[in-house]
Structure formats: C-alpha cells, structure tokens
Design a protein around this motif. Structure first.
Motif, PDB file in Angstrom:
ATOM      1  N   VAL A  20       0.834  -1.206   0.000  1.00 27.22           N
ATOM      2  CA  VAL A  20       0.000   0.000   0.000  1.00 27.22           C
ATOM      3  C   VAL A  20       0.875   1.264   0.000  1.00 27.22           C
ATOM      4  O   VAL A  20       0.664   2.179  -0.792  1.00 27.22           O
ATOM      5  N   THR A  21       1.876   1.312   0.885  1.00 23.01           N
ATOM      6  CA  THR A  21       2.704   2.524   0.940  1.00 23.01           C
ATOM      7  C   THR A  21       3.502   2.696  -0.356  1.00 23.01           C
ATOM      8  O   THR A  21       3.742   3.806  -0.798  1.00 23.01           O
ATOM      9  N   GLU A  22       3.850   1.555  -0.986  1.00 23.54           N
ATOM     10  CA  GLU A  22       4.614   1.585  -2.234  1.00 23.54           C
ATOM     11  C   GLU A  22       3.795   2.240  -3.365  1.00 23.54           C
ATOM     12  O   GLU A  22       4.346   2.978  -4.189  1.00 23.54           O
ATOM     13  N   VAL A  23       2.494   1.980  -3.416  1.00 21.91           N
ATOM     14  CA  VAL A  23       1.626   2.590  -4.434  1.00 21.91           C
ATOM     15  C   VAL A  23       1.669   4.113  -4.314  1.00 21.91           C
ATOM     16  O   VAL A  23       1.729   4.836  -5.313  1.00 21.91           O
ATOM     17  N   PHE A  24       1.644   4.600  -3.088  1.00 23.30           N
ATOM     18  CA  PHE A  24       1.693   6.049  -2.872  1.00 23.30           C
ATOM     19  C   PHE A  24       3.067   6.603  -3.233  1.00 23.30           C
ATOM     20  O   PHE A  24       3.186   7.648  -3.847  1.00 23.30           O
ATOM     21  N   ARG A  25       4.111   5.863  -2.844  1.00 20.99           N
ATOM     22  CA  ARG A  25       5.464   6.340  -3.092  1.00 20.99           C
ATOM     23  C   ARG A  25       5.746   6.424  -4.589  1.00 20.99           C
ATOM     24  O   ARG A  25       6.300   7.401  -5.076  1.00 20.99           O
ATOM     25  N   ARG A  26       5.333   5.377  -5.334  1.00 19.83           N
ATOM     26  CA  ARG A  26       5.615   5.333  -6.764  1.00 19.83           C
ATOM     27  C   ARG A  26       4.974   6.510  -7.497  1.00 19.83           C
ATOM     28  O   ARG A  26       5.496   6.984  -8.487  1.00 19.83           O
ATOM     29  N   ARG A  27       3.829   6.970  -7.002  1.00 17.88           N
ATOM     30  CA  ARG A  27       3.142   8.096  -7.626  1.00 17.88           C
ATOM     31  C   ARG A  27       3.492   9.416  -6.942  1.00 17.88           C
ATOM     32  O   ARG A  27       2.801  10.421  -7.126  1.00 17.88           O
ATOM     33  N   ALA A  28       4.540   9.397  -6.134  1.00 18.31           N
ATOM     34  CA  ALA A  28       5.060  10.605  -5.487  1.00 18.31           C
ATOM     35  C   ALA A  28       4.038  11.327  -4.606  1.00 18.31           C
ATOM     36  O   ALA A  28       4.052  12.540  -4.485  1.00 18.31           O
ATOM     37  N   PHE A  29       3.105  10.579  -4.022  1.00 10.55           N
ATOM     38  CA  PHE A  29       2.212  11.142  -3.009  1.00 10.55           C
ATOM     39  C   PHE A  29       2.986  11.168  -1.705  1.00 10.55           C
ATOM     40  O   PHE A  29       3.594  10.171  -1.331  1.00 10.55           O
TER      41      PHE A  29
END
Lengths: 171, 171
Positions: A19-28
């Motif tokens: 879950v945190t990776e999805v946010f990180r990859r999209r620079a959120f």
C-alpha cells in the motif's frame, strides 16, 4: 487538498508495504498513516492522509483496489465524517508549573497519564486543529516529546459497502 | 514476544516504504503502525508493534539505523513506558439501548462523539486490554465498525538520546 482514505485489507504480511509503495511510486507524500485491528478478526484497517488534487485522489482509489489483499477503499474527505487524532505530549513540569498545566489539561478535556519529578505525559484526542491548539498553549512550559497517531476517520451513520466487503472475509 | 519500536525519521517521501520494507523482507508481521508529526517540524515519529523474539528484535534495531532518513530508534518494550491506543467504535443504538450504552461509556471513561438515528460513534483511549474489554461489552449491541490507531508509546521521564537526534535536525 487533503484526502483521507480508509483502506480495509486482509491482515497478511507485506500488505502495508504494498500500500505505501503505491503512494510512493506516484510521489504522493503520506502525511499520516495508522493501521490497526478492526471489528472483524483477520481484517486490518488503514487510515491514510495525503495532500493531493481531486483527480489524482480518485485515480488512487482505483490503484488501491488493484492490490492483492485490499478489500475495500473509502475516500471520506467530502462525506460527513468524524475525525480523531490521539497525541501523547511530554511536557516539562516542576512543582510550581504543574497546577497551571493541569488547568489547561482540564480546559482541553485532555488527561494526565503519567507524572515524573520533572515532567508529565498528557493524552489528548480531537481534531488536528484542537491538538495543535493545545500544543501551542503548552509550548511555554517546554514540550519535551510528542507522539501523534495521525488521523482516524469514520463516516457518520451506517456504511453498507464496507460492511459487505468485511462480511465476505469473515464468512 | 511483542516488541514496540519508536522510530524518528525525517519527513521525506518514501521513508515509510523503506521502513515497512525492512520488516517485510525479514518476515516480521507488523501488528500495528502509526506515523504522525512530532514536536519538531520536519521530523516524523513511527510507533511500530511486531511480534518477535528478543534476538531478532535487537538485530532489527541495527537494520533500522542503517536506513536513510532514520534519525533515532528506541525499543521500549522492557523500559517503563506509557502505552495508549485510540479506537473509534460505531455501535448500533436505538432509543431504547442508547442509555444503556451511555452508562458503559461512562464506566470506561470513553466519549460519545457522534449520534445518528440508528447508531453512535464512541471514542476510547487506553491500553489494548482496556479497549478489548470495552468492545466486548458493546458486542451484544452490535458493533458496526471499529477503527483503531494501534499503539502509541512513550518512555516515562526524560529521554536524552531522542532529544539530541531531533535537535540536530532542527538545528
């Protein structure tokens, strides 16, 4: 714009990283995140607060649904919801200042949970604004340490969709 | 054995993913995690609870220190510390059951934060045990939804090491 997601997941190793990776990859940038147990064994619930625009927020909901072990995603920003934050604040306190601090604790409906010779630990719940206000009035006494859980969110009234998703797992 | 880590990090994108990834790679299951702001701008604080043995717990502290943006790691399990959890619980409530629920709320020093025609939202803080106990007495009324922050931990008294690490960033 601040967006708050409530994500229900199965309680499996690696879910949090995905879950945190999805946010990180999209620079959120995640402003706060909490993950804990729910009313259903085997189901975890995350509350995630990010700063983003409306379009990106909606797309993120779709990205989250694609992840393995994600059961339900709810974006609660615009809906009537209740928000709560928990903070533990350690503040320097001598015999002289202790009663002044206790008065502030009462005004803010906070609670003293520990006292040591030179400090006190106070817990307070409320909206981010209320907690920020409390920290502000404590600052003159010297705030030694603060821990905050970040936002916990819940829709008002009864939410059917989340309930259904959870029931499926429990069944 | 349950181990609680307090990890102070710089508030940068990706830190959360790096931290959760270290646990995932070593097959630690994270029971709860909260991340939020601290008393110092630019510094985040995570409280992470995992179930592991003493040896692995000690090694993990070293692994965490190696990560970029990690400022300070504290393992608080054995030390005298205060622990707090925040839960929001939505429980079904009719005109008849509402006053019974309110009595339980008072006994547990919880608070009603929202009332709708068919439900109430209650907030409660305390140790995990206390909250589990409260959920247990509410169960006969039907718990519709529950959100928990997971554990927030703070050492009693004054902690110099964490303070020093934080001061360096603030300077």
């Amino acid at each position: 714009m601040t967006t708050t997601y409530i994500v229900r997941t199965e309680d499996r190793p690696g879910v949090l990283t995905r879950v945190t990776e999805v946010f990180r990859r999209r620079a959120f940038n995640i402003e706060s995140l909490t993950v804990g147990h729910t009313e259903t064994p085997g189901v975890s619930r995350m509350t995630i607060v990010v700063d983003t625009d409306e379009d990106a927020a909606r797309r993120m909901e779709a990205h989250l649904y694609k992840l393995v072990n994600v059961l339900h995603v709810d974006t609660v920003t615009e809906q009537p919801s209740v928000f709560r934050d928990l903070a533990m604040i350690k503040v320097a306190a001598t015999a002289e200042t202790r009663s002044q601090i206790m008065q502030l604790v009462e005004v803010f409906r906070a609670r003293v949970i520990d006292v040591s010779p030179a400090s006190m630990v106070i817990e307070i719940t409320g909206t981010e604004d209320k907690i920020d206000g409390f920290v502000e009035v404590l600052r003159p006494f010297t705030v030694l340490e603060m821990a905050r859980t970040g936002r916990l969110a819940m829709r008002r009234g009864f939410v059917e969709a989340a309930q259904d998703a959870t029931d499926e797992v429990a069944a």
